[in-house]
Design a protein around this motif. Sequence first.
Motif, PDB file in Angstrom:
ATOM      1  N   LYS A  52       0.843  -1.184   0.000  1.00  0.00           N
ATOM      2  CA  LYS A  52       0.000   0.000   0.000  1.00  0.00           C
ATOM      3  C   LYS A  52       0.885   1.243   0.000  1.00  0.00           C
ATOM      4  CE  LYS A  52      -3.526  -2.373   2.648  1.00  0.00           C
ATOM      5  NZ  LYS A  52      -4.326  -2.392   3.873  1.00  0.00           N
ATOM      6  N   LEU A  54       0.825   5.478   0.415  1.00  0.00           N
ATOM      7  CA  LEU A  54       0.059   6.609   0.920  1.00  0.00           C
ATOM      8  C   LEU A  54       0.554   7.865   0.230  1.00  0.00           C
ATOM      9  CD1 LEU A  54      -1.915   7.870   2.948  1.00  0.00           C
ATOM     10  CD2 LEU A  54      -0.030   7.963   4.588  1.00  0.00           C
ATOM     11  N   ASN A  55      -0.332   8.558  -0.462  1.00  0.00           N
ATOM     12  CA  ASN A  55       0.007   9.795  -1.152  1.00  0.00           C
ATOM     13  C   ASN A  55       0.081  10.910  -0.111  1.00  0.00           C
ATOM     14  OD1 ASN A  55       0.249  12.073  -2.717  1.00  0.00           O
ATOM     15  ND2 ASN A  55      -1.411  11.520  -4.113  1.00  0.00           N
ATOM     16  N   LEU A  56       1.286  11.448   0.107  1.00  0.00           N
ATOM     17  CA  LEU A  56       1.489  12.479   1.102  1.00  0.00           C
ATOM     18  C   LEU A  56       1.427  13.885   0.525  1.00  0.00           C
ATOM     19  CD1 LEU A  56       4.391  10.803   3.116  1.00  0.00           C
ATOM     20  CD2 LEU A  56       1.973  10.855   3.676  1.00  0.00           C
ATOM     21  N   LYS A  59       0.095  17.199   2.357  1.00  0.00           N
ATOM     22  CA  LYS A  59      -0.038  16.898   3.790  1.00  0.00           C
ATOM     23  C   LYS A  59       0.922  17.718   4.643  1.00  0.00           C
ATOM     24  CE  LYS A  59      -3.008  13.556   3.218  1.00  0.00           C
ATOM     25  NZ  LYS A  59      -4.399  13.730   3.540  1.00  0.00           N
TER      26      LYS A  59
END
Length: 61
Positions: A52, A54-56, A59
């Motif tokens: 997986k 996670l598009n940061l 952020k």
Amino acid sequence: MGDTVLQYSKPQIGGGVVKGYDPLVKQDGKTLKEGFIALQSEGQPVEFRNIKLLNLAGKGN
């Protein structure tokens, strides 16, 4: 499960193991802001499962 294996802070270009590179691309010390992810098996058969990402972006990083 759920343990952090590797974590990087302020990654940058560098290293002396590269040959035949374009100095306009390999600028030692330049901070990386994007790039590629690679999965490596060190020459042995391996299977990855449930990877997986996670598009940061956006952020505050």
